[in-house]
Design a protein around this motif. Structure first.
Motif, PDB file in Angstrom:
ATOM      1  N   THR A  93       0.675  -1.278   0.079  1.00 20.09           N
ATOM      2  CA  THR A  93       0.454   0.127   0.168  1.00 20.09           C
ATOM      3  C   THR A  93       0.721   1.467  -0.004  1.00 20.09           C
ATOM      4  N   ILE A  94       0.681   2.213  -1.129  1.00 13.77           N
ATOM      5  CA  ILE A  94       1.416   3.435  -1.012  1.00 13.77           C
ATOM      6  C   ILE A  94      -0.043   4.804  -0.682  1.00 13.77           C
ATOM      7  N   PHE A  95       1.073   5.863   0.118  1.00 16.99           N
ATOM      8  CA  PHE A  95      -0.014   6.646   0.479  1.00 16.99           C
ATOM      9  C   PHE A  95       0.424   7.922  -0.459  1.00 16.99           C
ATOM     10  N   SER A  96      -0.395   8.298  -0.499  1.00 19.60           N
ATOM     11  CA  SER A  96      -0.094   9.832  -1.702  1.00 19.60           C
ATOM     12  C   SER A  96       0.510  11.233  -1.074  1.00 19.60           C
ATOM     13  N   SER A  97       1.695  11.594  -1.470  1.00 17.73           N
ATOM     14  CA  SER A  97       2.001  12.486  -0.500  1.00 17.73           C
ATOM     15  C   SER A  97       1.405  14.214  -0.449  1.00 17.73           C
ATOM     16  N   ASN A  98       1.672  14.657   0.052  1.00 16.60           N
ATOM     17  CA  ASN A  98       1.140  15.421   0.703  1.00 16.60           C
ATOM     18  C   ASN A  98       1.592  16.984  -0.052  1.00 16.60           C
ATOM     19  N   ILE A  99       1.344  17.647  -0.872  1.00 15.09           N
ATOM     20  CA  ILE A  99       1.669  18.361  -1.901  1.00 15.09           C
ATOM     21  C   ILE A  99       1.278  19.835  -1.776  1.00 15.09           C
ATOM     22  N   SER A 100       0.203  20.134  -0.935  1.00 12.67           N
ATOM     23  CA  SER A 100      -0.096  21.620  -0.050  1.00 12.67           C
ATOM     24  C   SER A 100       1.064  22.743   0.011  1.00 12.67           C
ATOM     25  N   SER A 101       0.601  23.655   0.043  1.00 10.34           N
ATOM     26  CA  SER A 101       2.033  24.351   0.487  1.00 10.34           C
ATOM     27  C   SER A 101       2.859  24.647   1.578  1.00 10.34           C
ATOM     28  N   ASP A 102       2.233  23.185   2.768  1.00  9.20           N
ATOM     29  CA  ASP A 102       2.636  23.664   4.029  1.00  9.20           C
ATOM     30  C   ASP A 102       3.974  23.113   4.049  1.00  9.20           C
ATOM     31  N   LYS A 103       4.861  24.258   4.560  1.00  7.61           N
ATOM     32  CA  LYS A 103       6.540  24.356   4.755  1.00  7.61           C
ATOM     33  C   LYS A 103       6.809  22.567   5.495  1.00  7.61           C
ATOM     34  N   GLU A 104       6.846  22.921   6.222  1.00 11.46           N
ATOM     35  CA  GLU A 104       6.882  21.307   7.104  1.00 11.46           C
ATOM     36  C   GLU A 104       6.627  19.972   6.563  1.00 11.46           C
ATOM     37  N   THR A 105       5.372  19.664   6.021  1.00  7.98           N
ATOM     38  CA  THR A 105       4.849  18.495   5.430  1.00  7.98           C
ATOM     39  C   THR A 105       4.491  18.282   3.780  1.00  7.98           C
ATOM     40  N   GLY A 106       4.747  19.478   3.997  1.00  2.59           N
ATOM     41  CA  GLY A 106       4.049  19.448   2.389  1.00  2.59           C
ATOM     42  C   GLY A 106       5.845  19.976   1.381  1.00  2.59           C
ATOM     43  N   ILE A 107       5.169  20.949   0.138  1.00  8.51           N
ATOM     44  CA  ILE A 107       6.020  21.403  -0.421  1.00  8.51           C
ATOM     45  C   ILE A 107       6.408  22.917  -0.411  1.00  8.51           C
ATOM     46  N   GLY A 108       6.372  23.674   0.713  1.00  8.56           N
ATOM     47  CA  GLY A 108       6.073  24.686   1.270  1.00  8.56           C
ATOM     48  C   GLY A 108       7.991  25.432   1.046  1.00  8.56           C
ATOM     49  N   ASN A 109       8.281  24.713   1.821  1.00  3.00           N
ATOM     50  CA  ASN A 109      10.092  24.885   1.048  1.00  3.00           C
ATOM     51  C   ASN A 109      11.120  23.860   0.156  1.00  3.00           C
ATOM     52  N   TRP A 110      10.103  23.929  -1.034  1.00  2.00           N
ATOM     53  CA  TRP A 110      10.378  23.375  -2.283  1.00  2.00           C
ATOM     54  C   TRP A 110      10.643  24.833  -2.697  1.00  2.00           C
ATOM     55  N   THR A 111      12.010  24.534  -3.585  1.00  2.00           N
ATOM     56  CA  THR A 111      11.892  25.635  -4.705  1.00  2.00           C
ATOM     57  C   THR A 111      11.516  24.985  -5.818  1.00  2.00           C
ATOM     58  N   LYS A 112      11.555  26.516  -6.829  1.00  2.00           N
ATOM     59  CA  LYS A 112      10.962  25.759  -8.069  1.00  2.00           C
ATOM     60  C   LYS A 112      11.705  25.256  -8.899  1.00  2.00           C
ATOM     61  N   GLU A 113      13.024  25.044  -8.910  1.00  2.08           N
ATOM     62  CA  GLU A 113      13.949  23.916  -9.553  1.00  2.08           C
ATOM     63  C   GLU A 113      14.082  22.627  -8.575  1.00  2.08           C
ATOM     64  N   SER A 114      13.359  22.257  -7.415  1.00  4.27           N
ATOM     65  CA  SER A 114      14.171  21.161  -7.088  1.00  4.27           C
ATOM     66  C   SER A 114      12.570  20.600  -7.462  1.00  4.27           C
ATOM     67  N   PHE A 115      11.231  21.047  -7.513  1.00  7.50           N
ATOM     68  CA  PHE A 115      10.117  20.373  -8.458  1.00  7.50           C
ATOM     69  C   PHE A 115      10.055  20.237  -9.063  1.00  7.50           C
ATOM     70  N   ILE A 116      10.719  20.914 -10.014  1.00  8.19           N
ATOM     71  CA  ILE A 116      11.376  20.410 -11.003  1.00  8.19           C
ATOM     72  C   ILE A 116      12.033  19.179 -11.430  1.00  8.19           C
ATOM     73  N   LYS A 117      13.235  19.158 -10.711  1.00 10.54           N
ATOM     74  CA  LYS A 117      14.087  18.212 -10.679  1.00 10.54           C
ATOM     75  C   LYS A 117      13.603  16.561 -10.091  1.00 10.54           C
ATOM     76  N   ARG A 118      12.276  17.200  -9.474  1.00  3.34           N
ATOM     77  CA  ARG A 118      11.894  15.656  -9.135  1.00  3.34           C
ATOM     78  C   ARG A 118      11.308  14.853 -10.069  1.00  3.34           C
ATOM     79  N   PHE A 119      10.865  15.812 -10.895  1.00  7.68           N
ATOM     80  CA  PHE A 119       9.696  15.551 -12.168  1.00  7.68           C
ATOM     81  C   PHE A 119      11.212  15.027 -13.466  1.00  7.68           C
ATOM     82  N   LYS A 120      11.676  15.918 -13.217  1.00 10.01           N
ATOM     83  CA  LYS A 120      12.978  15.447 -14.498  1.00 10.01           C
ATOM     84  C   LYS A 120      13.589  14.037 -14.375  1.00 10.01           C
ATOM     85  N   ASP A 121      13.653  13.868 -13.203  1.00 11.05           N
ATOM     86  CA  ASP A 121      14.351  12.542 -12.472  1.00 11.05           C
ATOM     87  C   ASP A 121      14.159  11.781 -13.246  1.00 11.05           C
TER      88      ASP A 121
END
Length: 255
Positions: free
Chosen positions: A173-201
Motif C-alpha cells: 500500500t502506497i500513500f500519496s504525498s502532501n503537495i500543499s504549501s505547508d512548509k514542514e510537511t508539504g512543498i512550502g520550502n521546495w524551490t521551483k528548481e527542485s520541484f522541476i528536478k523531481r519530475f525530470k529525475d
C-alpha cells in the motif's frame, strides 16, 4: 513485480486497453480500461467521444465509472479535448475484446447518477503562470490522488495534503504525498528548481526497465516542458498550507 504502475507503456500496445483496476486495489468491483484504438472506436463519432471524455456517458448511453476523471476533463478547454480526440484517431488499430465491468451493489446503480454536464474553461495564457498551473492541475487530476477521500468524497480541509492510499497487488500500500504549501510537511520550502528536478529525475533515461515508480505516473509527466511543471508549482504554492506528515509512505505486503 510487473504491474500497471511499474513501467512505461509497451511499444505497439498504445490504447489497447484491458488493464484491470479491481478489488485488489480497493475498488468496489472490477473495472477494465477500454480499447481506445480505432479498432473499437472506429464507429464512434467525434461528438460521442467528446461526450464520453467530458461527461462520462458512453456511445450506448452507459454511464462510465469515473476512473477516467471525466469531471476534470469537463473543466478543460474544448480545443484541448478535440486535440486528444485527434490524437486517439491516429493510434494503430488493435483488436482486443475487453471484459464488461463488474460493479458491486449499490454502486452498480449509483454510477448512473455520476455523469455531469461539462463546465468548459478557456485555457489561461502561459504568462498567467498561477492560473495556467491551476488548469494543468485540474487536467492531471492531482487533487484526486493527493487528497484523502471518504467513500469517494474529499475529506474537508485536506486539499492536496496527501495520505490517500493505493493498494497494489503483490506489492503493498502506497500513500500519496502532501503537495500543499505547508512548509514542514508539504512543498512550502521546495524551490521551483527542485520541484522541476523531481519530475525530470524520472526521465526514461534515468529509470531502469520495469523499475517500480509508485502510483505517480512519472513517465507521463517527466516529458512535460519545464515551464508547465513550473506553472504547477506556482499554483500549488498558492494552496492552503495543511500540516499532514506522511511518515510511512509505503507498507509492504512482501515477506
Amino acid at each position: 513485480d510487473k504491474n500497471k504502475f511499474a513501467s512505461p507503456v509497451i511499444s505497439g500496445t498504445e490504447g489497447k486497453g484491458g488493464e484491470l483496476f479491481g478489488k485488489e486495489e480497493g475498488l468496489p468491483g472490477n473495472i477494465y480500461a477500454p480499447n481506445i484504438t480505432p479498432d473499437h472506436l472506429g464507429s464512434w463519432t467525434d461528438g460521442e467521444l467528446f461526450r464520453a471524455i467530458t461527461s462520462g456517458v458512453s456511445k450506448d448511453n452507459t454511464s462510465l465509472f469515473p476512473l477516467m476523471p471525466y469531471n476534470n476533463f469537463g473543466k478543460m478547454d474544448k480545443e484541448d479535448i478535440l486535440s486528444i480526440i485527434s490524437y486517439i484517431r491516429t493510434l494503430k488499430p488493435i483488436k482486443n475484446e475487453i471484459p464488461k465491468r463488474e460493479l458491486d451493489f449499490p454502486l452498480n446503480f449509483i454510477v448512473n447518477s455520476m455523469p455531469q454536464n461539462p463546465n468548459f474553461q478557456t485555457i489561461p495564457k502561459k504568462s498567467d503562470s498561477i492560473n495556467y498551473g491551476k488548469y494543468l492541475v485540474n487536467a492531471a487530476s492531482c487533487f484526486t490522488c493527493h487528497t484523502q477521500m471518504n467513500k469517494g468524497e474529499p475529506i474537508k480541509d485536506m486539499d492536496f495534503a496527501g495520505g490517500e492510499k493505493f493498494k497494489i497487488k503483490n506489492y503493498g500500500t502506497i500513500f500519496s504525498s502532501n503537495i500543499s504549501s505547508d512548509k514542514e510537511t508539504g512543498i512550502g520550502n521546495w524551490t521551483k528548481e527542485s520541484f522541476i528536478k523531481r519530475f525530470k529525475d524520472y526521465s526514461p533515461k534515468n529509470i531502469k526497465n520495469n523499475e517500480f515508480q509508485t502510483v505517480m505516473p512519472w513517465y507521463n509527466y517527466t516529458e512535460m516542458p519545464e515551464d508547465e511543471i513550473g506553472a504547477i508549482y506556482d499554483y500549488l504554492k498558492t494552496t492552503k498550507p495543511i500540516k499532514n506528515l506522511i511518515e510511512n509512505r509505503f507498507i509492504s505486503e512482501k515477506k
